[in-house]
Scaffold this motif. Structure first.
Motif, PDB file in Angstrom:
ATOM      1  N   ASN A 100       0.199  -0.840  -0.224  1.00  0.00           N
ATOM      2  CA  ASN A 100      -0.418  -0.029   0.135  1.00  0.00           C
ATOM      3  C   ASN A 100       0.686   1.235   0.154  1.00  0.00           C
ATOM      4  O   ASN A 100       1.800   1.195   0.852  1.00  0.00           O
TER       5      ASN A 100
ATOM      6  N   SER B 289       0.728   5.237   0.131  1.00  0.00           N
ATOM      7  CA  SER B 289       0.144   6.470  -0.038  1.00  0.00           C
ATOM      8  C   SER B 289       0.877   7.705  -0.892  1.00  0.00           C
ATOM      9  O   SER B 289       1.998   7.657  -0.984  1.00  0.00           O
TER      10      SER B 289
ATOM     11  N   ASN C  82       4.311  10.508   3.131  1.00  0.00           N
ATOM     12  CA  ASN C  82       4.062   9.528   2.522  1.00  0.00           C
ATOM     13  C   ASN C  82       5.307   8.822   1.884  1.00  0.00           C
ATOM     14  O   ASN C  82       5.867   9.106   1.419  1.00  0.00           O
TER      15      ASN C  82
ATOM     16  N   GLU D  21      -2.054  11.776   2.326  1.00  0.00           N
ATOM     17  CA  GLU D  21      -2.864  11.059   1.567  1.00  0.00           C
ATOM     18  C   GLU D  21      -4.310  11.202   1.168  1.00  0.00           C
ATOM     19  O   GLU D  21      -5.007  11.101   2.057  1.00  0.00           O
ATOM     20  N   GLN D  22      -3.616  12.081  -0.267  1.00  0.00           N
ATOM     21  CA  GLN D  22      -4.515  12.355  -0.814  1.00  0.00           C
ATOM     22  C   GLN D  22      -5.312  10.888  -1.867  1.00  0.00           C
ATOM     23  O   GLN D  22      -6.290  10.955  -2.183  1.00  0.00           O
ATOM     24  N   ALA D  23      -4.088  10.299  -2.131  1.00  0.00           N
ATOM     25  CA  ALA D  23      -4.801   9.073  -2.563  1.00  0.00           C
ATOM     26  C   ALA D  23      -4.079   8.258  -2.338  1.00  0.00           C
ATOM     27  O   ALA D  23      -2.857   8.193  -1.780  1.00  0.00           O
ATOM     28  N   TYR D  24      -4.213   6.574  -2.344  1.00  0.00           N
ATOM     29  CA  TYR D  24      -3.502   5.154  -2.951  1.00  0.00           C
ATOM     30  C   TYR D  24      -3.371   4.740  -3.753  1.00  0.00           C
ATOM     31  O   TYR D  24      -4.023   4.377  -4.305  1.00  0.00           O
TER      32      TYR D  24
ATOM     33  N   ASN E 152      -8.958   9.035  -1.650  1.00  0.00           N
ATOM     34  CA  ASN E 152      -9.086   9.621   0.019  1.00  0.00           C
ATOM     35  C   ASN E 152     -10.643  10.431  -0.331  1.00  0.00           C
ATOM     36  O   ASN E 152     -10.587  11.099   0.012  1.00  0.00           O
TER      37      ASN E 152
ATOM     38  N   LYS F  12     -11.295  13.642   1.693  1.00  0.00           N
ATOM     39  CA  LYS F  12     -10.326  14.969   1.792  1.00  0.00           C
ATOM     40  C   LYS F  12     -11.228  15.673   0.952  1.00  0.00           C
ATOM     41  O   LYS F  12     -11.702  14.595  -0.354  1.00  0.00           O
TER      42      LYS F  12
END
Length: 250
Positions: free
Chosen positions: A156, A158, A165, A180-183, A198, A201
């Motif tokens: 995973n 981030s 990140n 952590e705006q997306a993964y 995410n 956000k």
């Protein structure tokens, strides 16, 4: 008696005059001979000789008795202009070593390791990973940091602007969330990539101009937009290759 005294007196006067002249001439000869002898005699050390010509005012040292005779004025002037090397002013170090030295080049050390020639197929050793292996990349194709890239690791990842990140998009775009705006996830079991936004956000992300509301599978050359930055997805692992295949062969 007066007659005989007259001629005899005249003869006596002539004789005395001739004798006086002879004595004066002898005295002159003797004086000239003494002057000539004095000029030819070697001068004592410390005497000076007057030099005629341009050096008339210079008082030059007279030659020593061991010089083998007298010198003319021109020779004395020439000798005065030429410095003499004597035992007092000559610097001689009899005990000093010679100044010429033979310098030999330092011997180059032999290399400690040499290239080994190996014939046939080499056995490659594979062990455990020292860090998480790279499974793909995100390449910046638009916005701040264009031309840069970020690696994607197994598991995973981030994504955000902060260095905390795993994939730090820190090229100066403040429209990207700090954390952590997306993964992006890579699962080695099915060898697939998932992009997960995410939703907590407020900053919007998109994949190929679509705004996902859940996990979407990523394919090669998909374009991810975060803030004012565009990133292209370039996989390394997938259906054709995975790091686990190498570990199984080891």
């Amino acid at each position: 008696m007066s007659g005989s005294a007259g001629p005899q007196g005249q003869r006596s006067g002539r004789f005395l005059g001739s004798l006086k002249d002879a004595l004066v001439a002898a005295s002159r000869e003797d004086t000239g001979r003494q002057d000539a002898q004095r000029a030819q005699a070697p001068a004592a050390p410390g005497d000076v000789i007057a030099v005629a010509g341009p050096e008339a005012a210079a008082q030059l040292p007279a030659p020593s008795p061991g010089d083998g005779g007298s010198l003319s004025a021109a020779d004395a002037a020439r000798e005065a202009r030429t410095p003499r090397v004597t035992a007092e002013n000559r610097h001689v170090e009899a005990d000093s070593p010679p100044t010429t030295r033979v310098v030999r080049a330092a011997k180059q050390p032999e290399p400690t390791s040499r290239t080994t020639l190996v014939r046939g197929k080499m056995q490659v050793t594979r062990g455990a990973f020292d860090q998480d292996p790279v499974v793909g990349w995100l390449v910046v194709v638009g916005g701040a940091g264009i031309g840069q890239f970020r690696p994607i690791f197994e598991g995973n990842n981030s994504m955000g602007r902060s260095a905390n990140n795993r994939i730090a998009i820190d090229f100066g775009d403040d429209a990207i969330s700090s954390d952590e705006q997306a993964y992006i996830r890579y699962d080695s079991a099915d060898r697939s990539f998932l992009f997960v936004p995410n939703l907590a956000k407020t900053n919007v992300v998109s994949v190929n101009d679509k705004r996902p509301t859940g996990a979407v599978e990523l394919s090669q050359m998909d374009v991810i937009t975060m803030g004012r930055t565009q990133l292209v997805f370039v996989p390394f692992c997938g259906q054709e290759f995975d790091w686990s295949a190498l570990q199984e062969q080891a």
